[in-house]
Design a protein around this motif. Structure first.
Motif, PDB file in Angstrom:
ATOM      1  N   ASP A 122      98.913 -27.419 -32.169  1.00 48.81           N
ATOM      2  CA  ASP A 122      98.813 -28.523 -33.114  1.00 48.81           C
ATOM      3  C   ASP A 122      99.043 -29.835 -32.373  1.00 48.81           C
ATOM      4  OD1 ASP A 122      98.954 -30.361 -35.149  1.00 48.81           O
ATOM      5  OD2 ASP A 122     100.192 -29.119 -36.449  1.00 48.81           O
ATOM      6  N   SER A 168     100.843 -23.375 -32.861  1.00 49.21           N
ATOM      7  CA  SER A 168     100.671 -22.989 -34.265  1.00 49.21           C
ATOM      8  C   SER A 168     100.256 -21.531 -34.337  1.00 49.21           C
ATOM      9  CB  SER A 168      99.609 -23.870 -34.945  1.00 49.21           C
ATOM     10  OG  SER A 168      98.367 -23.769 -34.270  1.00 49.21           O
ATOM     11  N   SER A 180      92.321 -29.952 -41.064  1.00 48.41           N
ATOM     12  CA  SER A 180      92.833 -29.125 -39.969  1.00 48.41           C
ATOM     13  C   SER A 180      91.963 -29.197 -38.730  1.00 48.41           C
ATOM     14  CB  SER A 180      92.936 -27.665 -40.427  1.00 48.41           C
ATOM     15  OG  SER A 180      91.672 -27.187 -40.857  1.00 48.41           O
ATOM     16  N   GLN A 240      90.950 -30.841 -35.581  1.00 48.71           N
ATOM     17  CA  GLN A 240      91.478 -31.831 -34.648  1.00 48.71           C
ATOM     18  C   GLN A 240      90.316 -32.422 -33.857  1.00 48.71           C
ATOM     19  OE1 GLN A 240      94.877 -30.369 -32.458  1.00 48.71           O
ATOM     20  NE2 GLN A 240      95.521 -29.095 -34.163  1.00 48.71           N
TER      21      GLN A 240
END
Length: 662
Positions: free
Chosen positions: A197, A204, A272, A274
């Motif tokens: 993360d 994660s 979520s 990235q």
């Protein structure tokens, strides 16, 4: 009854014969009605669902249920003992309904015993009870009788998860006993299996929703670049198909047209994702990083579309989140779907309560589509589609309201598409992407020769000339049977933050769902797999039942409290405005001294504040009185109603006998 008969009946021999007859009748009735159950609880807490019974009927083999419970160690914990008893009774229902396919063993892992060693070997969690050396087990081990390697374990049966107990047991029994687990092909550009993360700078773990799938099915990660989907894949699950190659999209198209079922999650703004990568990955959306995904070519062939530049906003379903002011603010893009948002006629959504989504899109049926679109999830009419750019780097959710204007339309965000379709690639399989012909310095690179060598190598057969290289399947132009595809315009609903809370309980991670997002995914997968039994297994009711009347009283008092509080805030704002208005008329040294008018206004506000605070206390005091009054009424009913009812029945019976004698 004559005195002689009465004397004989109450003699020692007569009492002995009566006791013997009673014993024989008890044994006979218990054998005659063995297995019969009468469940009088409101939620039928001790009755297995039809889905569980169907699963037990279809089991391919036999299994043993080992319930490890430290009975001796929990004598002073009545709450835990009562829960353990309910678990044991539910397991007994499983055994009775299985027709001999399941066997139950209740094991007390006493300290320093072989059973305790066995519990530790299975990986069950021992919970400390506070005293030195005192700990208790309450776990379940399900083992296939024919294959000991097929085993499922619930380390600790936490009372907080009692509502999902039947579903968890049925799911694990099904997983252990069935001979072959269906295979899911997973395609995702997100870190669903765990990763790193960038925002928290912490590793994660895998998403809980995907972990659930792996417990029940064999999940094969197909990657994001492939030419064909293996024939043994029973269901294709696609999550955030961002920047897939044409050949990968073609493989998905051919799988669906060829009769394969698919579950696809797309998103106009996957939080979520990235995007951009690196340390600044989480901030790239605000600087051009694209977090959207869609399959426009395939969707058009299926008769639907999803505009990835629009986010669904709903003023009714909006959930409260934090804001820069410190006050909770309702976020128009983070929605709590409830029963009014679900299709009550579809088995997938008919039993759900809450599903949380974040910055979802809308799936619209195209005009003239030859397919049928069934809406599974939808917004309320107090909704609109807003530009996705408004949600990029959003610091204050309240700023969304200035651009919000409801359209009066219910927007679908989860749909099922069925019907006959044609391929989205009428020209056949797309060609391989061309490789670079020059190096960094502009020099010619000999890649054409390498490509020719690779093609020649693929065309060769093995040295024994008995195993030719597998050819790609033939092109399918249109479906031979109706397709069955589910499309959901949100990927964030699968992330942990929207539906589960993780807590550490004596060294064990306890996952507590607060929404049905995971159930929705499992329901969709089970339905597309053709297994509807697990879907129909309801969540069990609560054994601790709240007083609805008391809850209503508290809710009404809360509304009155907030109303009075808002009045106080309004009075404060008006007083502050008047003070500032009076202050504006003063200058020089007088600006530092309160005028008589200001003093009077302050005094008036203080008196009004005390008055409203007294009213707030009265509201709370009245609530306590109402609850106490309700409690007295319930006690009177419990204490007097039943004896009074029995007395009335007795008096009525006596009166009827007198009338017959007359």
């Amino acid at each position: 009854m004559s005195p002689t008969l009465t004397k004989r009946l109450f003699s020692k021999a007569g009492l002995l014969v009566l006791a013997l007859v009673t014993l024989l009748l008890t044994i006979g009735v218990s054998q005659l009605f063995k297995g019969a159950r009468v469940d009088l609880t409101q939620d039928r807490l001790y009755t297995l669902s039809d889905g569980t019974k169907n699963l037990l009927d279809k089991l391919d083999g036999k299994a043993t249920l080992q319930f490890f419970y430290s009975e001796g160690q929990t004598r002073e914990l009545p709450f835990l003992r009562n829960y353990a008893r309910r678990v044991a009774e539910l397991l007994e229902e499983y055994v009775l309904a299985s027709n001999g396919k399941l066997r139950l063993e209740v094991i007390d892992p006493e300290p320093f015993s072989e059973n305790e060693d066995k519990a530790a070997e299975y990986g069950l969690q021992a919970v400390p009870l506070g005293g030195p050396g005192k700990e208790a087990y309450m776990g379940l081990v399900i083992t296939n009788d024919e294959d000991d390697s097929k085993r499922e374990v619930i380390g600790f049966l936490h009372p907080d998860k009692e509502r999902f107990l039947e579903y968890d047991i049925s799911k694990l029994v099904y997983s252990v006993v069935q001979r072959a687990r269906p295979k899911i092909g997973l395609v995702s550009t997100l870190q669903v299996n765990g990763g790193y993360d960038m925002m928290s700078r912490q590793p994660s773990g895998p998403w809980m929703s995907i972990s659930q799938l792996r417990q029940m099915y064999e999940v094969d990660d197909l990657g994001t670049a492939f030419d064909v989907i293996p024939e043994d894949i029973n269901l294709l699950v696609v999550i955030h198909p961002k920047e897939l190659t044409d050949r990968t999209r073609y493989a998905i198209d051919q799988y669906v047209v060829g009769g394969g079922h698919a579950l696809i999650f797309v998103d106009p703004n996957a939080e979520s994702d990235q995007a951009g990568g690196g340390m600044m990955g989480g901030m790239m959306m605000g600087m051009g990083g694209d977090k959207s995904s869609s399959l426009p070519t395939l969707f058009k062939a299926w008769g639907i579309e999803m505009d990835k530049s629009k986010v669904l906003a709903d003023g009714t379903l909006a959930l409260s989140v934090g804001s820069p002011s410190g006050r909770p603010v309702r976020h128009l893009g983070i929605l709590g779907l409830n029963e009014q948002s679900f299709n009550g006629n579809d088995v997938i959504t008919s039993m759900l309560n809450t599903v949380n989504v974040a910055t979802a899109g809308a799936v619209i049926q195209l005009e003239g589509a030859h397919t049928d679109m069934e809406v599974l999830l939808h917004s309320t009419k107090n909704a609109m589609l807003m530009d996705a750019s408004l949600f990029a780097m959003l610091f204050d959710p309240s700023s969304l309201y200035k651009d919000f204007k409801a359209t009066g339309v219910e927007y679908p965000l989860g749909v099922r598409v069925t019907g006959m379709v044609k391929t989205a690639f009428p020209d056949g399989r797309p060609p391989e992407p061309a490789k670079a012909k020059t190096g960094e310095a502009g020099l010619k690179v000999e890649e054409e020769e390498e490509e020719e060598e690779e093609l020649a190598a693929e065309a060769k057969v093995d040295e024994d000339e008995t195993k030719p290289v597998k050819e790609l399947p033939a092109h399918i132009a249109e479906s031979m049977q109706p397709v069955n595809v589910i499309v959901v315009a949100d990927t964030d609903l699968l992330t942990d933050r929207l539906w589960v809370q993780k807590n550490n309980f004596f060294g064990q991670d306890i996952v507590q769902p607060f929404a049905n997002n995971g159930d929705l995914l499992i329901n969709m997968v089970d339905n597309l797999m053709g297994n509807a039994d697990l879907i129909s297994i309801r969540s069990r009711g609560q054994f601790s039942r709240p007083f609805d009347k008391v809850s209503d009283l508290e809710r009404q008092a809360e509304e009155r409290f907030y109303q009075k509080e808002e009045e106080l805030k309004q009075q404060l704002a008006e007083t502050d405005a008047k003070l500032q208005q009076l202050q504006a008329t003063k200058d020089g040294e007088d600006a530092l001294v309160l005028s008589p008018e200001q003093q009077a206004e302050v005094e008036r506000f203080v008196q009004e504040k005390l008055k409203i605070r007294k009213q707030l206390r009265d509201v709370q005091h009245q609530l306590s009185k109402d609850i106490e009054k309700l409690g007295i009424q319930l006690k009177l009913i419990n204490i007097l109603a039943v004896p009074l009812l029995i007395t009335l029945v007795a008096l009525g019976f006596r009166a009827s006998r007198r009338r017959r004698q007359v």
